[in-house]
Enzyme design. Structure first.
Site, mmCIF file in Angstrom:
data_model
loop_
_atom_site.group_PDB
_atom_site.id
_atom_site.type_symbol
_atom_site.label_atom_id
_atom_site.label_comp_id
_atom_site.label_asym_id
_atom_site.label_seq_id
_atom_site.Cartn_x
_atom_site.Cartn_y
_atom_site.Cartn_z
ATOM 1 C CG ASP A 17 69.755 1.548 -3.518
ATOM 2 O OD1 ASP A 17 69.061 1.035 -4.403
ATOM 3 O OD2 ASP A 17 70.990 1.683 -3.621
ATOM 4 C CG ASP B 51 73.450 -1.364 -6.966
ATOM 5 O OD1 ASP B 51 74.063 -0.410 -7.471
ATOM 6 O OD2 ASP B 51 72.315 -1.251 -6.447
ATOM 7 C CG ASP C 135 81.936 6.089 -7.013
ATOM 8 O OD1 ASP C 135 81.451 5.433 -7.950
ATOM 9 O OD2 ASP C 135 81.624 7.256 -6.781
HETATM 10 N N1 SPM Z 1 71.572 1.335 -6.178
HETATM 11 C C1 SPM Z 1 72.253 2.524 -6.404
HETATM 12 C C2 SPM Z 1 73.679 2.420 -6.033
HETATM 13 C C3 SPM Z 1 74.486 3.155 -6.999
HETATM 14 N N2 SPM Z 1 75.729 2.572 -7.200
HETATM 15 C C4 SPM Z 1 76.596 3.328 -8.046
HETATM 16 C C5 SPM Z 1 76.945 4.637 -7.450
HETATM 17 C C6 SPM Z 1 77.950 5.382 -8.237
HETATM 18 C C7 SPM Z 1 78.104 6.741 -7.704
HETATM 19 N N3 SPM Z 1 79.153 7.476 -8.314
HETATM 20 C C8 SPM Z 1 79.090 7.583 -9.730
HETATM 21 C C9 SPM Z 1 80.234 8.301 -10.269
HETATM 22 C C10 SPM Z 1 81.327 7.443 -10.726
HETATM 23 N N4 SPM Z 1 82.514 7.734 -9.988
#
Ligand code: SPM
Length: 292
Positions: free
Chosen positions: A100, A169, A172
């Protein structure tokens, strides 16, 4: 006016995005949206962008919120500036995932970086994000950047390149990102770090995923001499908080912090020197969980 300073309105009962990841546990996140700006199925996942009522634009992968314009800074600043400022002289950075561009937009604020590699498995995430998140789009023009479209686990297994910092980055630990939490992957991360290298990775919520985090840190302790867990606040993620594993070959993240380098970073909304240090101070329940 209501408590948020906006005029009361009737929510549209039809336009609600629901993150069902943890519905079986009796909890889910819901956000009202105005419209769906993008929706496509890539080779890896369902990629969507919503124009939401409360949070601006929101990127969703396989039904899970990745970022919103409202609070992404709290995640991306902490993913990048913590390891960058814990290292005395970081020149090279690998971003694993991060298609992203939000982490990249923070990384390019560091003048010390000479090379940035972004390894993302899914080109659709980059294309869709560049179109809908202009503040991240500009970061892709940075001259220091090389973008590699490839499975990062495979890339790290085969590359001869090494990095001062590796920032993972990921989404989940289910589906395509599951491998990025496993021991074999972290061993390859270790091998691809320079002598004083540091790796950080998105590592779930200390309120909701304590056993997962404890297992991950125990696994990483077998590989890295320095292991810590730190956290940030992201209201649009389940439980409103998300943490990061901090793995380092030598440097402790809370000492040797270079105040001049921190001061050089302008326009940040979450990260600061006191936050850097405070984010490693865990609530008693989590400190005790990780003490064994
Ligand atoms: N650059 C943004 C990417 C985000 N990466 C992490 C996403 C985590 C989404 N779920 C968070 C809840 C934890 N289970």
């Amino acid at each position: 006016m209501n408590r948020s300073g906006i005029s009361p309105r009737e929510p549209n009962p039809l336009n609600w995005f629901t993150e069902t990841l943890e519905t079986d546990l009796g909890r889910q996140v819901q956000v009202e949206y105005k419209k769906i700006l993008a929706s496509s199925h890539s080779d890896f996942q369902h990629v969507e962008v919503y124009e939401t009522v409360p949070y601006g634009k929101m990127l969703v992968l396989d039904g899970v919120i990745q970022l919103t314009e409202f609070d992404h800074f709290a995640y991306h600043e902490m993913l990048i500036h913590i390891p960058m400022n814990a290292h005395p002289h970081p020149k090279s950075l690998l971003i694993v995932g991060g298609g992203d561009g939000g982490a990249l937009a923070e990384a390019i604020k560091h003048p010390s970086l000479e090379t940035i590699v972004l390894c993302e498995i899914d080109k659709t995430v980059i294309d869709v994000s560049r179109k809908h998140f202009p503040e991240f789009d500009k970061a892709f023009e940075d001259k220091r950047l090389t973008v590699i479209i490839r499975d990062a686990a495979e890339y790290l297994k085969n590359t001869a390149s090494t990095f001062d910092i590796i920032a993972i980055d990921s989404s989940d630990p289910i589906g395509p990102a599951e491998i990025l939490f496993q021991e074999a992957f972290y061993r390859d991360v270790f091998s691809s770090l320079t002598e004083e290298g540091i790796a950080v990775s998105q590592s779930e919520s200390m309120f909701y995923h304590q056993d997962f985090i404890a297992t991950l840190l125990a696994q990483n302790k077998m590989i890295f001499p320095v292991n810590e867990y730190y956290y940030t606040l992201v209201p649009t993620y389940p439980s409103g908080t998300i943490g990061f594993s901090f793995c380092s070959k030598t440097h402790d993240p809370t000492t040797h912090l270079n105040a001049d380098r921190v001061a050089e970073l302008k326009g940040l909304k979450y990260y600061s020197q006191p936050i850097h240090q405070a984010s490693f101070v865990l609530p008693a329940f989590m400190r005790d969980k990780l003490a064994h």
